[in-house]
Design a protein around this motif. Structure first.
Motif, PDB file in Angstrom:
ATOM      1  N   ILE A  30       0.884   0.035 -12.731  1.00  0.00           N
ATOM      2  CA  ILE A  30       1.584   1.312 -12.592  1.00  0.00           C
ATOM      3  C   ILE A  30       3.030   1.246 -13.101  1.00  0.00           C
ATOM      4  CG2 ILE A  30       0.156   2.057 -10.646  1.00  0.00           C
ATOM      5  CD1 ILE A  30       2.520   1.467  -8.798  1.00  0.00           C
ATOM      6  N   ALA A  31       3.577   0.068 -13.266  1.00  0.00           N
ATOM      7  CA  ALA A  31       4.955  -0.050 -13.731  1.00  0.00           C
ATOM      8  C   ALA A  31       5.193  -1.460 -14.250  1.00  0.00           C
ATOM      9  CB  ALA A  31       5.934   0.269 -12.595  1.00  0.00           C
ATOM     10  N   ASP A  34       0.825  -1.209   0.000  1.00  0.00           N
ATOM     11  CA  ASP A  34       0.000   0.000   0.000  1.00  0.00           C
ATOM     12  C   ASP A  34       0.861   1.262   0.000  1.00  0.00           C
ATOM     13  OD1 ASP A  34      -2.271  -1.553   0.008  1.00  0.00           O
ATOM     14  OD2 ASP A  34      -2.576  -1.434   2.180  1.00  0.00           O
ATOM     15  N   ARG A  35       1.957   1.239   0.751  1.00  0.00           N
ATOM     16  CA  ARG A  35       2.840   2.404   0.805  1.00  0.00           C
ATOM     17  C   ARG A  35       3.554   2.625  -0.535  1.00  0.00           C
ATOM     18  NH1 ARG A  35       4.624   3.989   6.253  1.00  0.00           N
ATOM     19  NH2 ARG A  35       3.403   2.833   7.794  1.00  0.00           N
ATOM     20  N   ILE A  36       4.010   1.512  -1.128  1.00  0.00           N
ATOM     21  CA  ILE A  36       4.715   1.613  -2.414  1.00  0.00           C
ATOM     22  C   ILE A  36       3.861   2.331  -3.453  1.00  0.00           C
ATOM     23  CG2 ILE A  36       5.427   0.205  -4.402  1.00  0.00           C
ATOM     24  CD1 ILE A  36       6.602  -1.797  -2.360  1.00  0.00           C
ATOM     25  N   ARG A  37       2.585   2.056  -3.451  1.00  0.00           N
ATOM     26  CA  ARG A  37       1.704   2.589  -4.488  1.00  0.00           C
ATOM     27  C   ARG A  37       1.373   4.069  -4.283  1.00  0.00           C
ATOM     28  NH1 ARG A  37      -0.299  -1.288  -7.829  1.00  0.00           N
ATOM     29  NH2 ARG A  37      -2.117  -0.034  -8.417  1.00  0.00           N
ATOM     30  N   THR A  38       1.859   4.669  -3.182  1.00  0.00           N
ATOM     31  CA  THR A  38       1.613   6.094  -2.934  1.00  0.00           C
ATOM     32  C   THR A  38       2.895   6.919  -3.041  1.00  0.00           C
ATOM     33  OG1 THR A  38       1.971   5.925  -0.525  1.00  0.00           O
ATOM     34  CG2 THR A  38      -0.255   5.483  -1.358  1.00  0.00           C
TER      35      THR A  38
END
Length: 254
Positions: A229-230, A175-179
């Motif tokens: 996203i990547a 969840d943190r990575i995606r922000t």
């Protein structure tokens, strides 16, 4: 209710390990067997079957499950039909005897050496069974695609048991990575207790290795974190074999 078949009767299924150190500390009573037995207690599963390649190990495995599950918890009936017969030293196809006892729509778990997953899963799919496979499901893209096509053809669910997705630490990291904005770099390290090499002695470093059966968790977390996203443009990997070579002579393995 459905019937449940467990293919592979090792540490993750039964909690039984034929080494001096025994099972890992995080799964002393196994994971799959105790879960199905609890589901049977709660009326979610009808009959439980278990298949392994070594019939002569099954009496000890059943006794271990009785001690660690049946005697330790209330109303946990560990009775099940096992394959092959107790006097069979080795039968890699014994799981087919168990599949013949199943009905379409029943469920099966496959926790066996990595290089055996594909053929076992394909037989289960052809029998109309829903399948949960230990990670890695298979070891090649070609086999992944074949599993996917077979599942669609026979109308069954085939899933991979990436339990780290349910680990709060990993989910929080995802969840943190995606922000954090554009994704540029990911690195992971996976190690294991030296005693686990003894548990997997029959195939570790031979037909598979730690990058498949453990670091595949981190590969999956990476893919999960970057979904839509990547995408990777370059992948590198490193490994060391010192301890493994001391215990298993892995440099002589292919």
């Amino acid at each position: 209710m459905v019937n449940a078949l467990m293919i592979g009767a090792g540490e993750y299924t039964s909690g039984c390990v034929f080494t001096a150190s025994g099972p890992a500390s995080d799964k002393p009573a196994g994971v799959i067997g105790i879960t199905f037995i609890d589901m049977k207690r709660r009326g979610k599963v009808k009959n439980i079957l278990m298949a392994d390649a070594c019939g002569t190990n099954l009496p000890v495995i059943r006794a271990t499950m009785q001690k660690k599950i049946g005697d330790a918890y209330k109303d946990m009936d560990v009775s099940m039909e096992t394959f092959p017969a107790d006097d069979v030293a080795f039968d890699a196809k014994a799981y087919k005897l168990a599949i013949a006892k199943m009905d379409k729509g029943d469920v099966v778990t496959i926790f066996t050496p990595d290089d055996t997953h594909f053929s076992i899963a394909m037989d289960c799919i052809a029998a109309g069974l829903h399948v949960l496979i230990a990670k890695p499901a298979v070891k090649t893209l070609e086999q992944h695609r074949a599993l996917n096509a077979a599942a669609k053809e026979h109308g069954v669910l085939v899933a991979v048991e990436y339990h780290k997705r349910f680990d709060p630490i990993y989910k929080d990291a995802k969840d943190r990575i995606r922000t954090l904005g554009g994704f540029s770099f990911f690195t992971s390290t996976m190690t294991q207790c030296k005693t686990q090499l003894d548990t997997f002695r029959g195939w570790a470093g031979k037909s598979s290795d730690i990058n498949y059966y453990l670091n595949s968790h981190h590969i999956d977390i990476h893919a999960w974190s970057c979904l839509h996203i990547a995408k990777p443009v370059r992948v590198t990997a490193m490994a060391s074999t010192g301890i493994a070579n001391d215990r298993l002579n892995v440099t002589d393995r292919t």
